[in-house]
Design a protein around this motif. Structure first.
Motif, PDB file in Angstrom:
ATOM      1  N   PRO A 497       4.007   0.357  -1.558  1.00 29.75           N
ATOM      2  CA  PRO A 497       2.799   0.250  -2.219  1.00 29.75           C
ATOM      3  C   PRO A 497       1.647   1.124  -0.721  1.00 29.75           C
ATOM      4  CG  PRO A 497       3.662  -1.920  -2.740  1.00 29.75           C
ATOM      5  CD  PRO A 497       4.436  -1.057  -1.143  1.00 29.75           C
ATOM      6  N   TYR A 498       1.903   0.745   0.390  1.00 29.75           N
ATOM      7  CA  TYR A 498       1.267   1.737   1.112  1.00 29.75           C
ATOM      8  C   TYR A 498       1.071   2.676   1.396  1.00 29.75           C
ATOM      9  CZ  TYR A 498       0.764  -3.317   2.957  1.00 29.75           C
ATOM     10  OH  TYR A 498       0.451  -4.656   3.164  1.00 29.75           O
ATOM     11  N   SER A 499       0.079   3.773   1.877  1.00 24.92           N
ATOM     12  CA  SER A 499      -0.116   5.108   2.140  1.00 24.92           C
ATOM     13  C   SER A 499       1.205   5.429   3.005  1.00 24.92           C
ATOM     14  CB  SER A 499      -1.455   5.896   2.154  1.00 24.92           C
ATOM     15  OG  SER A 499      -2.194   5.189   3.042  1.00 24.92           O
ATOM     16  N   GLU A 500       1.226   6.655   3.481  1.00 21.67           N
ATOM     17  CA  GLU A 500       1.710   6.867   4.645  1.00 21.67           C
ATOM     18  C   GLU A 500       0.592   6.537   6.390  1.00 21.67           C
ATOM     19  OE1 GLU A 500       4.658   8.086   5.069  1.00 21.67           O
ATOM     20  OE2 GLU A 500       4.796   7.394   2.602  1.00 21.67           O
ATOM     21  N   ASP A 501      -1.220   7.258   5.878  1.00 19.51           N
ATOM     22  CA  ASP A 501      -1.853   6.955   6.968  1.00 19.51           C
ATOM     23  C   ASP A 501      -2.449   5.681   6.234  1.00 19.51           C
ATOM     24  OD1 ASP A 501      -3.513   7.423   4.666  1.00 19.51           O
ATOM     25  OD2 ASP A 501      -4.661   9.143   5.230  1.00 19.51           O
ATOM     26  N   VAL A 502      -1.629   4.322   6.779  1.00 19.02           N
ATOM     27  CA  VAL A 502      -3.330   3.145   5.832  1.00 19.02           C
ATOM     28  C   VAL A 502      -2.952   3.239   8.090  1.00 19.02           C
ATOM     29  CG1 VAL A 502      -0.399   2.297   6.301  1.00 19.02           C
ATOM     30  CG2 VAL A 502      -2.008   0.734   5.346  1.00 19.02           C
ATOM     31  N   GLU A 503      -3.863   1.815   7.414  1.00 18.83           N
ATOM     32  CA  GLU A 503      -4.872   1.739   8.984  1.00 18.83           C
ATOM     33  C   GLU A 503      -4.751  -0.082   8.403  1.00 18.83           C
ATOM     34  OE1 GLU A 503      -7.447   5.659   9.169  1.00 18.83           O
ATOM     35  OE2 GLU A 503      -8.338   3.356   8.593  1.00 18.83           O
ATOM     36  N   LEU A 504      -4.456  -0.683   9.342  1.00 20.28           N
ATOM     37  CA  LEU A 504      -4.236  -2.154   9.522  1.00 20.28           C
ATOM     38  C   LEU A 504      -5.925  -2.661  10.551  1.00 20.28           C
ATOM     39  CD1 LEU A 504      -1.105  -2.685   9.487  1.00 20.28           C
ATOM     40  CD2 LEU A 504      -2.214  -2.693   7.863  1.00 20.28           C
ATOM     41  N   TYR A 505      -6.768  -3.764   9.853  1.00 19.62           N
ATOM     42  CA  TYR A 505      -7.209  -3.863  11.184  1.00 19.62           C
ATOM     43  C   TYR A 505      -8.034  -5.338  10.826  1.00 19.62           C
ATOM     44  CZ  TYR A 505      -9.637   0.564  10.579  1.00 19.62           C
ATOM     45  OH  TYR A 505     -10.058   2.453  10.550  1.00 19.62           O
ATOM     46  N   SER A 506      -8.365  -5.791  12.272  1.00 19.91           N
ATOM     47  CA  SER A 506      -8.654  -7.191  12.926  1.00 19.91           C
ATOM     48  C   SER A 506      -9.993  -7.115  11.760  1.00 19.91           C
ATOM     49  CB  SER A 506      -8.810  -7.931  14.080  1.00 19.91           C
ATOM     50  OG  SER A 506      -9.474  -8.776  13.617  1.00 19.91           O
ATOM     51  N   PHE A 507     -10.936  -7.677  10.946  1.00 21.33           N
ATOM     52  CA  PHE A 507     -12.384  -7.395  10.758  1.00 21.33           C
ATOM     53  C   PHE A 507     -13.026  -7.910  11.644  1.00 21.33           C
ATOM     54  CE2 PHE A 507     -15.906  -9.594   7.862  1.00 21.33           C
ATOM     55  CZ  PHE A 507     -15.623  -8.393   6.676  1.00 21.33           C
ATOM     56  N   PRO A 508     -13.817  -7.583  11.545  1.00 19.93           N
ATOM     57  CA  PRO A 508     -14.695  -5.851  10.932  1.00 19.93           C
ATOM     58  C   PRO A 508     -14.019  -4.685  11.021  1.00 19.93           C
ATOM     59  CG  PRO A 508     -16.623  -6.478  12.317  1.00 19.93           C
ATOM     60  CD  PRO A 508     -15.338  -7.324  12.785  1.00 19.93           C
ATOM     61  N   ASN A 509     -13.960  -4.556  12.603  1.00 20.54           N
ATOM     62  CA  ASN A 509     -13.324  -3.215  12.403  1.00 20.54           C
ATOM     63  C   ASN A 509     -12.375  -2.368  13.670  1.00 20.54           C
ATOM     64  OD1 ASN A 509     -15.382  -4.056  14.689  1.00 20.54           O
ATOM     65  ND2 ASN A 509     -16.791  -2.474  13.579  1.00 20.54           N
ATOM     66  N   THR A 510     -11.636  -3.762  14.530  1.00 23.23           N
ATOM     67  CA  THR A 510     -10.955  -3.395  15.170  1.00 23.23           C
ATOM     68  C   THR A 510      -9.334  -2.532  14.843  1.00 23.23           C
ATOM     69  OG1 THR A 510     -12.131  -5.439  16.353  1.00 23.23           O
ATOM     70  CG2 THR A 510      -9.650  -4.801  17.230  1.00 23.23           C
ATOM     71  N   LEU A 511      -9.006  -2.040  15.005  1.00 23.44           N
ATOM     72  CA  LEU A 511      -7.906  -0.961  14.511  1.00 23.44           C
ATOM     73  C   LEU A 511      -6.986  -1.502  15.229  1.00 23.44           C
ATOM     74  CD1 LEU A 511      -6.561   0.928  12.334  1.00 23.44           C
ATOM     75  CD2 LEU A 511      -6.874   2.587  14.639  1.00 23.44           C
ATOM     76  N   LEU A 512      -6.035  -2.504  14.623  1.00 23.68           N
ATOM     77  CA  LEU A 512      -4.409  -2.491  14.711  1.00 23.68           C
ATOM     78  C   LEU A 512      -3.454  -2.190  15.124  1.00 23.68           C
ATOM     79  CD1 LEU A 512      -4.583  -5.967  12.798  1.00 23.68           C
ATOM     80  CD2 LEU A 512      -5.615  -6.237  15.921  1.00 23.68           C
ATOM     81  N   SER A 513      -3.605  -0.941  13.441  1.00 27.74           N
ATOM     82  CA  SER A 513      -2.231   0.147  13.842  1.00 27.74           C
ATOM     83  C   SER A 513      -2.684   0.894  12.729  1.00 27.74           C
ATOM     84  CB  SER A 513      -1.221  -1.417  12.696  1.00 27.74           C
ATOM     85  OG  SER A 513       0.089  -0.505  12.211  1.00 27.74           O
ATOM     86  N   LYS A 514      -2.044   1.837  12.867  1.00 27.08           N
ATOM     87  CA  LYS A 514      -2.013   3.558  11.846  1.00 27.08           C
ATOM     88  C   LYS A 514      -0.872   3.766  11.562  1.00 27.08           C
ATOM     89  CE  LYS A 514      -4.971   7.558  11.593  1.00 27.08           C
ATOM     90  NZ  LYS A 514      -5.457   7.476  10.649  1.00 27.08           N
ATOM     91  N   GLY A 515      -0.548   4.261  10.332  1.00 28.56           N
ATOM     92  CA  GLY A 515       0.360   4.720   9.817  1.00 28.56           C
ATOM     93  C   GLY A 515       1.363   3.886   9.567  1.00 28.56           C
ATOM     94  N   LYS A 516       2.090   4.340   8.109  1.00 29.63           N
ATOM     95  CA  LYS A 516       3.246   3.839   8.200  1.00 29.63           C
ATOM     96  C   LYS A 516       4.311   3.519   9.227  1.00 29.63           C
ATOM     97  CE  LYS A 516       4.410   3.676   3.355  1.00 29.63           C
ATOM     98  NZ  LYS A 516       4.627   4.279   2.024  1.00 29.63           N
ATOM     99  N   GLU A 517       4.961   4.238   9.669  1.00 32.14           N
ATOM    100  CA  GLU A 517       6.045   4.125  10.975  1.00 32.14           C
ATOM    101  C   GLU A 517       5.107   3.461  11.736  1.00 32.14           C
ATOM    102  OE1 GLU A 517       8.414   5.510  10.464  1.00 32.14           O
ATOM    103  OE2 GLU A 517       8.166   6.095   8.056  1.00 32.14           O
ATOM    104  N   ALA A 518       4.164   3.080  11.862  1.00 30.75           N
ATOM    105  CA  ALA A 518       3.818   1.791  12.879  1.00 30.75           C
ATOM    106  C   ALA A 518       4.309   0.293  12.513  1.00 30.75           C
ATOM    107  CB  ALA A 518       2.732   2.406  13.234  1.00 30.75           C
ATOM    108  N   MET A 519       4.114   0.241  10.992  1.00 32.24           N
ATOM    109  CA  MET A 519       3.943  -0.838  10.187  1.00 32.24           C
ATOM    110  C   MET A 519       5.773  -0.998   9.979  1.00 32.24           C
ATOM    111  SD  MET A 519       1.576  -1.129   7.244  1.00 32.24           S
ATOM    112  CE  MET A 519       2.130  -2.722   6.685  1.00 32.24           C
TER     113      MET A 519
END
Length: 581
Positions: A497-519
């Motif tokens: 269900p995720y997009s190829e360039d999905v982004e995961l954040y610790s709220f509100p704006n700390t980027l944890l991961s970018k991209g499906k392959e990283a996930m």
């Protein structure tokens, strides 16, 4: 006048051409002769197959629709010969098997099944199943089925009303028109309840022939109810309705067939059937649906070890299949003792030995019935706990393969054989001129591998191409689908269900991961490391294209991890997730 006639004729010719569809250069999978016929062009005129010829021998008319079948395989639309729409396939659908009504009321369950019947039908059609036979419903579901009959982009549905039976579980009593059983204790009851069903326009009548006795007492108990069985069958036949019978013992099946039953919806599992029984079924033109996977799916669910494939996790109704994993967190509820006992019993050596025994009997009987010329129709009993609507069909076909049937025999059981239940073999069930154009175009050869039945290019129902997006995708369904993949620890189903360039954040704006392959890298390692990983959704809020889940995750250590996840959806994919801990 002559000019007017010519104009009308031109309009007729143009409209005729525009109602024609050509499937060009396709390999026809001929289930009647068990042959692959390559380089064919199939002409569909309105809802019928009007011609099939070598591609070089058919001239394409201007304005007609052309489907390129090169490298593809055309099969008849398939039929699941045994489903139940009053059952969702989820955990809460059979309170007589496991009573969890304090957590999920049966009224809520029935309402869900009623509201989602159309979704389930669309999933069948998307899966290449163009007809389904509901072998046990209720008056409310008969009314619903009749209201959907003329709606486009749905499979054909054949449905009976409540099961006529001499035994009814207490959990299903007093449900009025939602009641799936009618307690039938006399010949008078038998006639009355068949007549009662007629006003709801059932397609057939079903008997639930349950004998609550073992050994020598079984035959006596079965024969005691024979007059009721006979009366139901006679009354149904008087009204031109076929009769299906649930009979898993040889004696009950034999009595039913001797009294005129048309369709057995289960294989015999108490003994290896004698030759005379096989000859009886053959002589009476009885159709039998073996339903090989349904009982094991109960045990897998109760044992808390379902093993759904990626295909099932991605294509089943997300809410129904998702509920199967609820026992993981309900094991900590006030019913923990009952749930743990059920788990222990389901995983016990005794249960394994019992299931192996009846599976061996069913397998031997299926081989014997096929060898004896009995018509076998594939059916799943979908809707029962653990057996998902639409997606379980491929598992049933694979179980038939394991029983020793050839891929041709299995494909016949899924296409032409079910048409014989209602005497429709002359109008459907094969890719033949003059038959209804219920067809499935596959990308690969199903005779080489049954999994190729799931590799669908397109489906035609009544000659019309079914839209690729027939099953509606919603933000909630996408989020639930990834929860299901997480709980199954299936990395592909989780990520789909995720997009190829999905982004995961610790709220509100700390980027944890970018991209499906990283996930994939992070979560795949976690799934392999933590076999008891489980996410319980405690609460869910849906606001436009945002889904907010309050989640409780166990299996990561001694304590449960509490978190809130905010999912953002765009273009039918999850594009961002914000975690609040």
């Amino acid at each position: 006048m002559k000019k007017k006639f010519q104009i009308l004729l031109s309009i007729f010719v143009i409209s005729t051409f525009h109602s024609q569809t050509y499937i060009q250069n396709v390999t026809v999978v001929d289930v009647l002769s068990q042959k692959l016929i390559p380089n064919q062009t199939v002409l569909i005129n309105k809802n019928l197959i009007s011609d099939i010829k070598p591609a070089k021998n058919i001239k394409i008319q201007n304005g007609a629709k052309i489907i390129n079948g090169e490298g593809k395989f055309l099969i008849p639309g398939m039929t699941d010969s045994h489903v139940h729409f009053f059952q969702s396939g989820g955990l809460y659908t059979r309170p007589d098997a496991i009573d969890l009504r304090k957590y999920h009321s049966y009224d809520k369950e029935i309402n869900w099944a009623h509201n989602n019947m159309e979704d389930l039908l669309q999933r069948y059609l998307k899966s290449g199943i163009t007809s389904v036979i509901d072998a046990g419903a209720s008056y409310n579901f008969l009314n619903l089925k009749n209201s959907l009959v003329n709606k486009p982009n749905l499979p054909s549905v054949y449905m009976t009303g409540p099961l006529l039976t001499t035994y009814e579980p207490d959990e299903f009593k007093n449900l009025d028109k939602n009641e799936p059983f009618k307690l039938t204790m006399s010949v008078e009851d038998a006639k009355k309840y068949v007549q009662e069903q007629l006003q709801y326009k059932p397609d057939f009548i079903k008997i639930w022939y349950i004998v609550l006795a073992d050994g020598a007492a079984m035959e006596a108990e079965a024969k005691k109810h024979e007059p009721i069985v006979k009366a139901i069958i006679d009354e149904a036949h008087k009204n031109n309705l076929k009769v299906a019978v649930h009979a898993t013992e040889r004696i009950t099946a034999q009595i039913a067939i001797q009294n005129g039953a048309d369709f057995l919806v289960h294989d015999i599992e108490d003994e290896i059937v004698p030759d005379d029984f096989v000859k009886l079924l053959k002589s009476k033109n009885t159709v039998l649906s073996p339903t090989l996977i349904v009982s094991n799916n109960y045990t897998k669910t109760f044992g808390q070890n379902p093993n759904y494939s990626t295909y099932e996790l991605e294509n089943s109704n997300p809410e129904a299949i998702g509920s199967i994993y609820d026992l993981k967190h309900l094991a900590y509820s006030e019913d923990s003792v009952m749930i743990q006992k059920t788990k222990k019993r389901s995983n016990s050596p005794q249960m394994t030995a019992y299931l192996d025994k009846i599976s061996a009997i069913r397998t031997a009987n299926l081989k014997k019935l096929i060898a004896g010329g009995v018509t076998i129709a594939a059916g799943t009993d979908a809707g029962n706990i653990g057996t998902q609507h639409a997606t379980s069909f491929i598992d049933e076909l694979k179980a038939m393969k394991e029983s020793g049937l050839s891929n041709w025999q299995i494909l016949q059981s899924a296409t032409i054989n079910p048409t014989r239940i209602f005497n429709k073999e002359k109008t459907s069930g094969s890719v033949s001129a003059g038959k209804i154009a219920d067809l499935v175009l596959l990308n690969s050869n199903p005779i080489e591998n049954l999994d190729n039945l799931t590799k669908i290019d397109l489906v035609l129902k009544n000659g019309e191409v079914v839209p690729q997006n027939i099953v509606k995708t919603t933000p909630e369904s996408l989020v639930q689908q990834q929860v299901n993949g997480y709980n199954a620890r299936n990395i592909d189903a989780f990520l789909e269900p995720y997009s190829e360039d999905v982004e995961l954040y610790s709220f509100p704006n700390t980027l944890l991961s970018k991209g499906k392959e990283a996930m994939r890298k992070d979560y795949d390692a976690m799934f392999k490391r933590l076999p008891d990983l489980h996410c319980e959704v405690k609460n869910r809020i849906i606001n436009g294209n945002f889904v907010i889940d309050k989640e409780s995750v166990s299996g990561m250590g001694n304590k449960r991890m509490e978190a809130t996840a905010i999912y953002e959806i765009k273009n039918d994919k999850i594009v961002k997730v914000y975690f609040i801990q």
